[in-house]
Design an enzyme around this catalytic site. Sequence first.
Site, mmCIF file in Angstrom:
data_model
loop_
_atom_site.group_PDB
_atom_site.id
_atom_site.type_symbol
_atom_site.label_atom_id
_atom_site.label_comp_id
_atom_site.label_asym_id
_atom_site.label_seq_id
_atom_site.Cartn_x
_atom_site.Cartn_y
_atom_site.Cartn_z
ATOM 1 N N LYS A 92 0.858 -1.187 0.000
ATOM 2 C CA LYS A 92 0.000 0.000 0.000
ATOM 3 C C LYS A 92 0.886 1.226 0.000
ATOM 4 O O LYS A 92 1.991 1.209 0.573
ATOM 5 C CB LYS A 92 -0.906 0.023 1.252
ATOM 6 C CG LYS A 92 -1.667 1.325 1.460
ATOM 7 C CD LYS A 92 -2.357 1.360 2.800
ATOM 8 C CE LYS A 92 -3.016 2.728 3.015
ATOM 9 N NZ LYS A 92 -3.717 2.801 4.329
ATOM 10 N N GLU A 122 -7.684 12.036 13.267
ATOM 11 C CA GLU A 122 -6.811 10.903 13.577
ATOM 12 C C GLU A 122 -5.820 11.223 14.685
ATOM 13 O O GLU A 122 -4.930 12.063 14.524
ATOM 14 C CB GLU A 122 -6.052 10.452 12.326
ATOM 15 C CG GLU A 122 -5.217 9.203 12.553
ATOM 16 C CD GLU A 122 -4.669 8.623 11.270
ATOM 17 O OE1 GLU A 122 -3.844 7.704 11.357
ATOM 18 O OE2 GLU A 122 -5.070 9.083 10.179
#
Length: 450
Positions: A207, A257
């Site tokens: 990724k 986050e």
Amino acid sequence: MESPPRDGQVSAEPTGSNLVSRACKLPDCDPRAFLAGRDAPRTYWTSPYGPEFAGGGTAARVTADGSDRFDAVREAAEELFDGHDFDGPDQARPRLFGGFSFHDDHRPAPPWLGFGAAEFVLPRTQLTRANGETWLTVSARDATPEAVEHELTEVSEALTSTDESATDSRRDGPPGVVATNSTTTREEWAEQVAAAVSRIEAGELRKVVLAQALAVELADEVSVPDALARLGESYPDCFRFCFEPTTEAAFFGATPERLATLRGRTVETDALAGSVGRGDTPEEDAELEASIENSEKMAHEHELVVETIREQLSPIAGAVRVADRRVRKLATIQHLWTPVEADLTDDGHVLSIVEALHPTPAVGGLPPEKALQTIRETETFDRGWYAAPVGWFDAEGDGTFAVGLRSAVTGDRSATLFAGNGIVADSDPDEEYEEVQLKYRPILDELEDD
């Protein structure tokens, strides 16, 4: 009476210091007005889980660069706080506020003027709102306690005066957007995603997170304190932050986050990866929520983040607890979210946790080294502090850091916004492009005129 020195400087090299801090309780004070009345450097921080802070001026500054910047900041801070003379309640204790650049070899350049690879400020004046109380803290280096107490009295009287309190109700509107210009066209983005997918299919990557930057021309200068106040109304469940090291540029945002919180030996962090927009109706919103919960691509992307956080914490934690995955809903977007907790086996420092976790797969990729190399080779702009740790820590090493997402760096009548998306084997360039545009909205909405 002796006046304290007006500035302090601590580099990553050990230096002696005589830090003195004093605090007093205040009637409630609007942090927006407090920030508006302070000179740079200015700092702001609040989270859904803890206190709200605003700071102005410099009692001390800690800077570092290079691959050992986390250790260098921690060591310099330990020397700064050694022998610290603080007379006040725990919630008003001084903190160092700041952050790190995404890449460790970052050098300040437009639009990131004043932002080094690691930059922290202990504010001259710190406003703290916690547990229904408001506290003012004044700090200075190489000053007598009497001089600091005198300055504390002066600042508190100014903040509680009729004239200064009256500014609480005044707020500037958005500056207005004249034009926007993306660093990456849709065609260029498609080529970048295709190249990344090819590397993934070849086994080089699992990724990689690719980002874009949006240059925004404004009709007027941004009042960052007012922008933060508006973001608080729209995104009360996010971490809101501002770091303004000089008058030339300020980095601010409302990020969902959390990177890490350390309290004693307990670590809290979040896995946040996989996103979709909000619906215009409850029915549409529920359909979008179901789509993200049932998406194999997003579940795969999310689990890569959870798995890596567990691996990164395991060497320093005796137990890692992973909660059930859920959907976190914000004003314009919803994310797959998994809270994670861990217990350290020994006393630690939040910067050690931050170093272990940065960059998470949610902003970098896997394997980390190959992902960082791909980001450097692909992106055509400087990430600066975007997607990097921003937050605070205290003398005990406790603190909280978030990931600098949903953010912008602004100066004069311009702003640069940042947003990115995780690319995996089955990523579709058009879908990824649209998702990136959605992530600009939190900040862009606060810059546009109604």
